[in-house]
Motif scaffolding. Structure first.
Motif, PDB file in Angstrom:
ATOM      1  N   TRP A 114     -32.106 -48.909 -29.787  1.00 43.06           N
ATOM      2  CA  TRP A 114     -31.715 -48.193 -28.576  1.00 43.06           C
ATOM      3  C   TRP A 114     -32.916 -47.885 -27.698  1.00 43.06           C
ATOM      4  CZ3 TRP A 114     -28.263 -47.957 -25.268  1.00 43.06           C
ATOM      5  CH2 TRP A 114     -28.333 -47.009 -24.259  1.00 43.06           C
ATOM      6  N   ASN A 115     -34.062 -47.565 -28.296  1.00 41.59           N
ATOM      7  CA  ASN A 115     -35.252 -47.236 -27.519  1.00 41.59           C
ATOM      8  C   ASN A 115     -35.643 -48.367 -26.581  1.00 41.59           C
ATOM      9  OD1 ASN A 115     -35.475 -44.644 -28.496  1.00 41.59           O
ATOM     10  ND2 ASN A 115     -36.977 -45.170 -30.056  1.00 41.59           N
ATOM     11  N   SER A 116     -35.390 -49.614 -26.978  1.00 43.28           N
ATOM     12  CA  SER A 116     -35.671 -50.742 -26.083  1.00 43.28           C
ATOM     13  C   SER A 116     -34.831 -50.629 -24.818  1.00 43.28           C
ATOM     14  CB  SER A 116     -35.355 -52.077 -26.770  1.00 43.28           C
ATOM     15  OG  SER A 116     -36.195 -52.278 -27.863  1.00 43.28           O
ATOM     16  N   TRP A 117     -33.543 -50.317 -24.988  1.00 44.10           N
ATOM     17  CA  TRP A 117     -32.659 -50.181 -23.832  1.00 44.10           C
ATOM     18  C   TRP A 117     -33.032 -48.969 -22.994  1.00 44.10           C
ATOM     19  CZ3 TRP A 117     -30.077 -53.916 -21.860  1.00 44.10           C
ATOM     20  CH2 TRP A 117     -29.777 -55.009 -22.656  1.00 44.10           C
ATOM     21  N   ASP A 118     -33.376 -47.882 -23.650  1.00 44.14           N
ATOM     22  CA  ASP A 118     -33.807 -46.689 -22.923  1.00 44.14           C
ATOM     23  C   ASP A 118     -35.048 -47.010 -22.090  1.00 44.14           C
ATOM     24  OD1 ASP A 118     -33.420 -43.607 -22.746  1.00 44.14           O
ATOM     25  OD2 ASP A 118     -35.565 -43.883 -23.138  1.00 44.14           O
ATOM     26  N   ASP A 119     -35.972 -47.782 -22.661  1.00 39.35           N
ATOM     27  CA  ASP A 119     -37.174 -48.191 -21.919  1.00 39.35           C
ATOM     28  C   ASP A 119     -36.813 -49.041 -20.706  1.00 39.35           C
ATOM     29  OD1 ASP A 119     -38.810 -46.871 -23.730  1.00 39.35           O
ATOM     30  OD2 ASP A 119     -39.367 -48.699 -24.825  1.00 39.35           O
ATOM     31  N   TYR A 120     -35.903 -50.000 -20.867  1.00 40.20           N
ATOM     32  CA  TYR A 120     -35.473 -50.833 -19.727  1.00 40.20           C
ATOM     33  C   TYR A 120     -34.868 -49.962 -18.633  1.00 40.20           C
ATOM     34  CZ  TYR A 120     -35.685 -54.856 -22.979  1.00 40.20           C
ATOM     35  OH  TYR A 120     -36.071 -55.819 -23.877  1.00 40.20           O
ATOM     36  N   MET A 121     -33.985 -49.032 -19.033  1.00 41.67           N
ATOM     37  CA  MET A 121     -33.329 -48.169 -18.049  1.00 41.67           C
ATOM     38  C   MET A 121     -34.350 -47.319 -17.310  1.00 41.67           C
ATOM     39  SD  MET A 121     -29.956 -46.916 -20.097  1.00 41.67           S
ATOM     40  CE  MET A 121     -28.895 -48.093 -20.919  1.00 41.67           C
ATOM     41  N   ARG A 122     -35.303 -46.781 -18.042  1.00 36.90           N
ATOM     42  CA  ARG A 122     -36.330 -45.955 -17.411  1.00 36.90           C
ATOM     43  C   ARG A 122     -37.182 -46.784 -16.448  1.00 36.90           C
ATOM     44  NH1 ARG A 122     -36.702 -40.977 -19.382  1.00 36.90           N
ATOM     45  NH2 ARG A 122     -35.504 -40.553 -21.266  1.00 36.90           N
ATOM     46  N   GLU A 123     -37.531 -47.990 -16.868  1.00 34.87           N
ATOM     47  CA  GLU A 123     -38.338 -48.869 -16.020  1.00 34.87           C
ATOM     48  C   GLU A 123     -37.627 -49.120 -14.684  1.00 34.87           C
ATOM     49  OE1 GLU A 123     -39.737 -53.538 -15.901  1.00 34.87           O
ATOM     50  OE2 GLU A 123     -39.146 -52.664 -17.814  1.00 34.87           O
ATOM     51  N   TRP A 124     -36.348 -49.445 -14.745  1.00 34.84           N
ATOM     52  CA  TRP A 124     -35.609 -49.738 -13.517  1.00 34.84           C
ATOM     53  C   TRP A 124     -35.359 -48.469 -12.708  1.00 34.84           C
ATOM     54  CZ3 TRP A 124     -34.878 -54.299 -11.248  1.00 34.84           C
ATOM     55  CH2 TRP A 124     -35.155 -55.436 -12.009  1.00 34.84           C
ATOM     56  N   CYS A 125     -35.114 -47.345 -13.358  1.00 33.46           N
ATOM     57  CA  CYS A 125     -34.872 -46.092 -12.633  1.00 33.46           C
ATOM     58  C   CYS A 125     -36.115 -45.603 -11.900  1.00 33.46           C
ATOM     59  CB  CYS A 125     -34.356 -45.010 -13.584  1.00 33.46           C
ATOM     60  SG  CYS A 125     -32.622 -45.230 -14.029  1.00 33.46           S
ATOM     61  N   ARG A 126     -37.290 -46.040 -12.315  1.00 39.95           N
ATOM     62  CA  ARG A 126     -38.522 -45.679 -11.615  1.00 39.95           C
ATOM     63  C   ARG A 126     -38.636 -46.411 -10.273  1.00 39.95           C
ATOM     64  NH1 ARG A 126     -40.688 -45.212 -16.951  1.00 39.95           N
ATOM     65  NH2 ARG A 126     -41.226 -47.421 -17.036  1.00 39.95           N
ATOM     66  N   ARG A 127     -37.919 -47.527 -10.136  1.00 43.69           N
ATOM     67  CA  ARG A 127     -37.951 -48.277  -8.868  1.00 43.69           C
ATOM     68  C   ARG A 127     -37.219 -47.491  -7.793  1.00 43.69           C
ATOM     69  NH1 ARG A 127     -39.164 -53.623  -8.415  1.00 43.69           N
ATOM     70  NH2 ARG A 127     -37.866 -53.643  -6.540  1.00 43.69           N
ATOM     71  N   GLU A 128     -37.848 -47.324  -6.675  1.00 43.60           N
ATOM     72  CA  GLU A 128     -37.250 -46.569  -5.573  1.00 43.60           C
ATOM     73  C   GLU A 128     -35.931 -47.189  -5.118  1.00 43.60           C
ATOM     74  OE1 GLU A 128     -38.246 -45.507  -0.924  1.00 43.60           O
ATOM     75  OE2 GLU A 128     -39.896 -46.071  -2.249  1.00 43.60           O
ATOM     76  N   ASP A 129     -35.899 -48.513  -4.946  1.00 47.54           N
ATOM     77  CA  ASP A 129     -34.685 -49.162  -4.436  1.00 47.54           C
ATOM     78  C   ASP A 129     -33.524 -49.067  -5.427  1.00 47.54           C
ATOM     79  OD1 ASP A 129     -35.983 -50.915  -6.176  1.00 47.54           O
ATOM     80  OD2 ASP A 129     -36.143 -52.546  -4.718  1.00 47.54           O
ATOM     81  N   PHE A 130     -33.804 -49.209  -6.707  1.00 48.33           N
ATOM     82  CA  PHE A 130     -32.752 -49.084  -7.718  1.00 48.33           C
ATOM     83  C   PHE A 130     -32.265 -47.636  -7.786  1.00 48.33           C
ATOM     84  CE2 PHE A 130     -31.224 -48.468 -12.091  1.00 48.33           C
ATOM     85  CZ  PHE A 130     -30.312 -49.512 -12.191  1.00 48.33           C
ATOM     86  N   HIS A 131     -33.207 -46.713  -7.810  1.00 48.58           N
ATOM     87  CA  HIS A 131     -32.879 -45.284  -7.864  1.00 48.58           C
ATOM     88  C   HIS A 131     -32.003 -44.889  -6.678  1.00 48.58           C
ATOM     89  CE1 HIS A 131     -33.625 -40.914  -7.564  1.00 48.58           C
ATOM     90  NE2 HIS A 131     -33.728 -40.978  -8.877  1.00 48.58           N
ATOM     91  N   ASN A 132     -32.359 -45.380  -5.496  1.00 47.44           N
ATOM     92  CA  ASN A 132     -31.585 -45.047  -4.296  1.00 47.44           C
ATOM     93  C   ASN A 132     -30.190 -45.670  -4.323  1.00 47.44           C
ATOM     94  OD1 ASN A 132     -33.729 -43.574  -3.339  1.00 47.44           O
ATOM     95  ND2 ASN A 132     -34.483 -45.199  -2.008  1.00 47.44           N
ATOM     96  N   ALA A 133     -30.030 -46.780  -5.027  1.00 45.86           N
ATOM     97  CA  ALA A 133     -28.734 -47.460  -5.094  1.00 45.86           C
ATOM     98  C   ALA A 133     -27.829 -46.880  -6.186  1.00 45.86           C
ATOM     99  CB  ALA A 133     -28.946 -48.954  -5.330  1.00 45.86           C
ATOM    100  N   LEU A 134     -28.354 -46.011  -7.030  1.00 44.52           N
ATOM    101  CA  LEU A 134     -27.569 -45.501  -8.155  1.00 44.52           C
ATOM    102  C   LEU A 134     -26.224 -44.871  -7.776  1.00 44.52           C
ATOM    103  CD1 LEU A 134     -30.268 -44.144 -10.627  1.00 44.52           C
ATOM    104  CD2 LEU A 134     -28.643 -46.005 -11.017  1.00 44.52           C
ATOM    105  N   PRO A 135     -26.139 -44.055  -6.730  1.00 47.27           N
ATOM    106  CA  PRO A 135     -24.817 -43.485  -6.413  1.00 47.27           C
ATOM    107  C   PRO A 135     -23.752 -44.566  -6.205  1.00 47.27           C
ATOM    108  CG  PRO A 135     -26.521 -42.343  -5.193  1.00 47.27           C
ATOM    109  CD  PRO A 135     -27.180 -43.525  -5.848  1.00 47.27           C
ATOM    110  N   LEU A 136     -24.123 -45.642  -5.565  1.00 50.05           N
ATOM    111  CA  LEU A 136     -23.191 -46.743  -5.341  1.00 50.05           C
ATOM    112  C   LEU A 136     -22.944 -47.519  -6.640  1.00 50.05           C
ATOM    113  CD1 LEU A 136     -21.571 -48.478  -3.343  1.00 50.05           C
ATOM    114  CD2 LEU A 136     -23.664 -49.773  -2.932  1.00 50.05           C
TER     115      LEU A 136
END
Length: 165
Positions: A114-136
């Motif tokens: 699971w930690n591998s997936w948590d790391d992937y999610m954290r990596e992408w959530c740090r991206r401004e464009d991905f973070h901004n798109a999360l509500p959608l």
């Protein structure tokens, strides 16, 4: 049959029943656990393969700068649409990983996976464009998964800003 032999076979039968049955049950349980571990490993491998396939999609679109730390400045309408589709693919993959692999209480192997997936999610959530798109991206996703990814996004980049209605 002599009484001595009859007594011997009764004692032998009792020993086999008393010892053999518990051993058989333990062996059955061990086999079941091994089978579950193999199924879990297969599921993890399928998810890992799916993420590798996703990365192939990312590589096929180098103009979107999806593997850099900085978002693409002034994307064209076509680039923004491709990026949103790719983010949508990623969100579906993250949700599937969450539903298949996440448990509130995990063993050591499950936690490592699971930690591998948590790391992937954290990596992408740090991206401004991905973070901004999360509500959608999170519309219609599993509620528990939404809570999990929102928490990660807030830890990595701050609160998610919902678009005004």
């Amino acid at each position: 049959m002599s009484p001595a032999w009859r007594e011997f076979w009764e004692v032998a039968s009792f020993i086999v029943t008393a010892l053999g049955l518990p051993v058989a049950i333990l062996f059955f349980m061990w086999e079941q656990r091994k089978e579950r571990d193999n199924e879990d490993e297969a599921q993890y491998q399928l998810l890992a393969d799916a993420y590798n396939d996703f990365l192939q999609t990312v590589l096929a679109h180098p103009d979107l700068h999806l593997r850099t730390n900085e978002p693409l400045t002034n994307p064209t309408t076509e680039q923004a649409e491709r990026m949103l589709v790719i983010f949508d693919m990623l969100m579906s993959l993250f949700e599937r990983a969450y539903l298949v692999a996440y448990k509130p209480r995990m063993g050591e192997t499950e936690r490592r996976r699971w930690n591998s997936w948590d790391d992937y999610m954290r990596e992408w959530c740090r991206r401004e464009d991905f973070h901004n798109a999360l509500p959608l991206l999170l519309r219609g996703e599993d509620p528990e998964f939404q809570t999990y990814i929102r928490r990660i996004a807030e830890e990595e980049r701050g609160p998610i800003i919902l678009p005004s209605a």
